[in-house]
Design a protein around this motif. Structure first.
Motif, PDB file in Angstrom:
ATOM      1  N   PHE A  74      -1.458  14.949  28.644  1.00  0.00           N
ATOM      2  CA  PHE A  74      -1.841  14.928  30.065  1.00  0.00           C
ATOM      3  C   PHE A  74      -0.680  15.126  31.025  1.00  0.00           C
ATOM      4  O   PHE A  74      -0.807  14.898  32.220  1.00  0.00           O
ATOM      5  CB  PHE A  74      -2.550  13.600  30.399  1.00  0.00           C
ATOM      6  CG  PHE A  74      -3.821  13.391  29.623  1.00  0.00           C
ATOM      7  CD1 PHE A  74      -4.855  14.338  29.687  1.00  0.00           C
ATOM      8  CD2 PHE A  74      -4.002  12.271  28.830  1.00  0.00           C
ATOM      9  CE1 PHE A  74      -6.032  14.152  28.971  1.00  0.00           C
ATOM     10  CE2 PHE A  74      -5.172  12.073  28.113  1.00  0.00           C
ATOM     11  CZ  PHE A  74      -6.196  13.026  28.177  1.00  0.00           C
ATOM     12  N   CYS A  75       0.501  15.487  30.498  1.00  0.00           N
ATOM     13  CA  CYS A  75       1.654  15.729  31.380  1.00  0.00           C
ATOM     14  C   CYS A  75       2.568  16.755  30.710  1.00  0.00           C
ATOM     15  O   CYS A  75       2.292  17.194  29.597  1.00  0.00           O
ATOM     16  CB  CYS A  75       2.412  14.432  31.663  1.00  0.00           C
ATOM     17  SG  CYS A  75       3.122  13.670  30.193  1.00  0.00           S
ATOM     18  N   GLY A  76       3.660  17.110  31.367  1.00  0.00           N
ATOM     19  CA  GLY A  76       4.536  18.158  30.836  1.00  0.00           C
ATOM     20  C   GLY A  76       5.686  17.644  29.994  1.00  0.00           C
ATOM     21  O   GLY A  76       6.575  18.411  29.608  1.00  0.00           O
ATOM     22  N   CYS A  77       5.702  16.348  29.681  1.00  0.00           N
ATOM     23  CA  CYS A  77       6.791  15.803  28.868  1.00  0.00           C
ATOM     24  C   CYS A  77       6.765  16.397  27.459  1.00  0.00           C
ATOM     25  O   CYS A  77       5.694  16.652  26.918  1.00  0.00           O
ATOM     26  CB  CYS A  77       6.667  14.288  28.757  1.00  0.00           C
ATOM     27  SG  CYS A  77       6.928  13.422  30.301  1.00  0.00           S
ATOM     28  N   GLY A  78       7.962  16.547  26.872  1.00  0.00           N
ATOM     29  CA  GLY A  78       8.056  17.103  25.518  1.00  0.00           C
ATOM     30  C   GLY A  78       7.592  16.102  24.473  1.00  0.00           C
ATOM     31  O   GLY A  78       7.569  14.894  24.721  1.00  0.00           O
ATOM     32  N   VAL A 134       3.139  10.045  34.771  1.00  0.00           N
ATOM     33  CA  VAL A 134       1.811  10.089  34.158  1.00  0.00           C
ATOM     34  C   VAL A 134       1.785   9.287  32.854  1.00  0.00           C
ATOM     35  O   VAL A 134       0.931   8.417  32.668  1.00  0.00           O
ATOM     36  CB  VAL A 134       1.367  11.552  33.897  1.00  0.00           C
ATOM     37  CG1 VAL A 134       0.067  11.600  33.104  1.00  0.00           C
ATOM     38  CG2 VAL A 134       1.208  12.293  35.222  1.00  0.00           C
ATOM     39  N   CYS A 135       2.760   9.559  31.963  1.00  0.00           N
ATOM     40  CA  CYS A 135       2.665   8.925  30.647  1.00  0.00           C
ATOM     41  C   CYS A 135       3.225   7.505  30.628  1.00  0.00           C
ATOM     42  O   CYS A 135       3.085   6.813  29.628  1.00  0.00           O
ATOM     43  CB  CYS A 135       3.274   9.805  29.559  1.00  0.00           C
ATOM     44  SG  CYS A 135       4.975  10.274  29.812  1.00  0.00           S
ATOM     45  N   ILE A 136       3.839   7.053  31.737  1.00  0.00           N
ATOM     46  CA  ILE A 136       4.159   5.625  31.764  1.00  0.00           C
ATOM     47  C   ILE A 136       3.140   4.873  32.625  1.00  0.00           C
ATOM     48  O   ILE A 136       3.276   3.675  32.864  1.00  0.00           O
ATOM     49  CB  ILE A 136       5.605   5.326  32.238  1.00  0.00           C
ATOM     50  CG1 ILE A 136       5.817   5.754  33.685  1.00  0.00           C
ATOM     51  CG2 ILE A 136       6.615   5.986  31.320  1.00  0.00           C
ATOM     52  CD1 ILE A 136       7.191   5.339  34.215  1.00  0.00           C
TER      53      ILE A 136
HETATM   54 ZN    ZN Z   1       4.922  12.419  30.827  1.00  0.00          ZN
END
Ligand code: ZN
Ligand code: ADP
Ligand code: MG
Length: 476
Positions: A22-26, A40-42
């Motif tokens: 759901f986000c652009g993190c690797g 988003v992911c935290i």
């Molecule tokens: Zn993220």
């Protein structure tokens, strides 16, 4: 046994997307803690998830590869629970409308094909990781893994033995790797399995109460955990007790399962539709274009290997375990025109050396065209099978082609009758006693002479020529 085991497996496979769901993190593994994170992911308030298209494609691809039905419209749902590795207080998952339903995979049980149903495949996000016993006895949370796309594959309770469970998992892993949606490596934690198991009296229709063994992390342990659970439950039933519906963990050092908590029910999670994401609508055209990206799968390839190359079932099965292995075989088989010989070398020497080095076929310096070249040299009589072993090892080490190795090491097979005759004469002379015995009828000694001649030629003499000439010379 008076009980029959009923087993259903839930597999979580991490999808090999570059970024999170759901986000652009690797999604790269092994980075410094909390460096692969964003709002988003935290789980910061006020931010919105954006669905990763690749994650949906991969899940659909898996659904199609396992004969499932793709939902034209599916939804995400919030699964609510509290745990430090879940920053939002809920996991975005799918509940009532998963992406895919009603598929199956086939395994072979006692020589017959058995279908294991797949109830559903859905998409969800992974949680972070708690790290206990840090400095000062603290527990820390690493959220790099939070939001990594996971596919949950739920089987029907169609599995009856620990071995079937293991076969099912292997087949599933092989399919996921063939279609390149997941590394599906249990040891690395990107293919995790929860094993549900219950017992019922042999012949009964109703299922018994199940225990769920969470997060077993190797094929061997799945088998061990199930074997242990079956014994444990049988003993409870024998003593007139009832099995508790609960979640258990497997202790791999002791080989036992132990209770973790009583089993939660779906309503404990207060599922409700995820309001921040629109339904996922997939057109029939999109499904068809994903279907086109599916390569020939292991079952089909195995059957074709039997038909097209005349391989025994066993060889075909072994060689189609991975796409790399199957591709390697086909290339070498075509180039050499000797499929069974190629298969023998691959399943024997090649696998032995790869295992010893803990090496993947992809990283093997000995390429299929070189193996084909060596097999040709054998069939042309340029080298014996015995010399070929040495050649093979050198090729495996250096990646050189067979002709170069043979030339560099002076390994050419001697088929020249003159040279071999000379060796035979010497051997017979040196073993005059045995030669006389042979002539007097002790035919067993023939093998001894062959051995002596091969030894004298340092393994280079062509065995066929040696056999022929020896027969002649010994009867003179
Ligand atoms: Zn993220
Ligand atoms: P949950 O998340 O509560 O475990 P799921 O529906 O996701 O529920 O998974 C249930 C799993 O348990 C499935 O793989 C199913 O086949 C299996 N299962 C259901 N009932 C039984 C039973 N009585 N014995 C063994 N396995 C069962
Ligand atoms: Mg479960």
């Amino acid at each position: 046994m008076k009980y029959e085991a009923v087993i259903g497996l839930e597999v979580h496979a991490q999808l090999q997307t570059n970024t999170k769901i759901f986000c652009g993190c690797g999604t790269a593994f092994g980075e410094e803690a909390n460096t692969r994170t964003c709002q988003v992911c935290i789980g910061m308030p006020g931010v919105l998830p954006v669905l990763n298209r690749k994650a949906v494609e991969y899940t659909v691809k898996t659904g199609l590869a396992t004969h499932g039905t793709i939902s034209p419209s599916s939804r995400f749902a919030r699964k609510n629970y509290f745990y430090p590795d879940l920053p939002k207080g809920y996991q975005i998952s799918q509940y009532e409308l998963p992406l895919c339903q009603k598929g199956y995979v086939e395994i072979v049980v006692d020589g017959a094909v058995k279908r294991i149903g797949i109830t559903r495949i859905h998409l969800e996000e992974d949680a972070g990781k708690n790290l206990h016993h840090a400095e000062g006895g603290a527990s820390l949370v690493d959220l790099n893994r939070a939001g990594t796309p996971l596919m949950e594959i739920v089987s029907e309770p169609d599995i009856r033995t620990p071995d079937e469970a293991s076969e099912y998992l292997k087949k599933l892993r092989s399919i996921l790797r063939y279609i390149e949606v997941s590394d599906a490596d249990m040891e690395k934690g990107n293919f995790r399995c929860d094993a549900n198991v219950s017992l019922r009296p042999a012949g009964a229709k109703e299922f018994g109460t199940r225990a769920e063994v969470k997060n077993v992390n190797s094929f061997k342990f799945v088998v061990k955990a199930l074997e242990y659970e079956i014994k444990r439950q049988a003993q409870i039933l024998d003593e007139g007790g009832t099995v508790a519906q609960e979640t258990r963990l497997f202790d791999s050092t002791k080989g036992v399962t132990f209770s973790m908590r009583s089993k939660e029910e779906a309503h404990d999670y207060r599922y409700f539709p995820e309001p921040d994401l629109v339904p996922v609508v997939i057109s029939p055209e999109a499904i068809e274009s994903i279907r086109k990206t599916i390569p020939e799968l292991p079952d089909a390839r195995r059957e074709r290997f039997v038909k097209e190359y005349g391989l025994p079932e066993y060889d075909a099965d072994m060689l189609t375990q991975t796409r790399a292995m199957a591709g390697y075989f086909e290339e070498a088989a075509k180039l050499s025109g000797r499929p069974k010989v190629i298969s023998n070398w691959m399943m024997g020497e090649l696998m032995r050396l790869l295992n010893a080095d803990n090496r993947e076929l992809e990283d093997c310096p000995l390429r299929p065209d070189r193996l084909a070249g060596m097999v040709k040299m054998i069939s042309d009589g340029a080298i014996s099978t015995k010399i070929a072993k040495t050649v093979f090892e050198e090729m495996y080490k250096t990646g050189k082609d067979a002709e170069t190795v043979v030339k560099d090491q002076g390994l050419v097979q001697v088929s020249d009758t003159g040279a071999i005759e000379k060796i035979i004469d010497e051997v017979i002379k040196a073993n005059a006693g045995q030669a006389a015995e042979y002539k007097a009828g002790k035919e067993k000694l023939f093998g001894f002479f062959v051995g002596q001649v091969m030894k004298a030629s340092k393994g280079k003499a062509n065995p066929d020529v040696v056999n022929q000439l020896l027969k002649k010379k010994l009867s003179e």
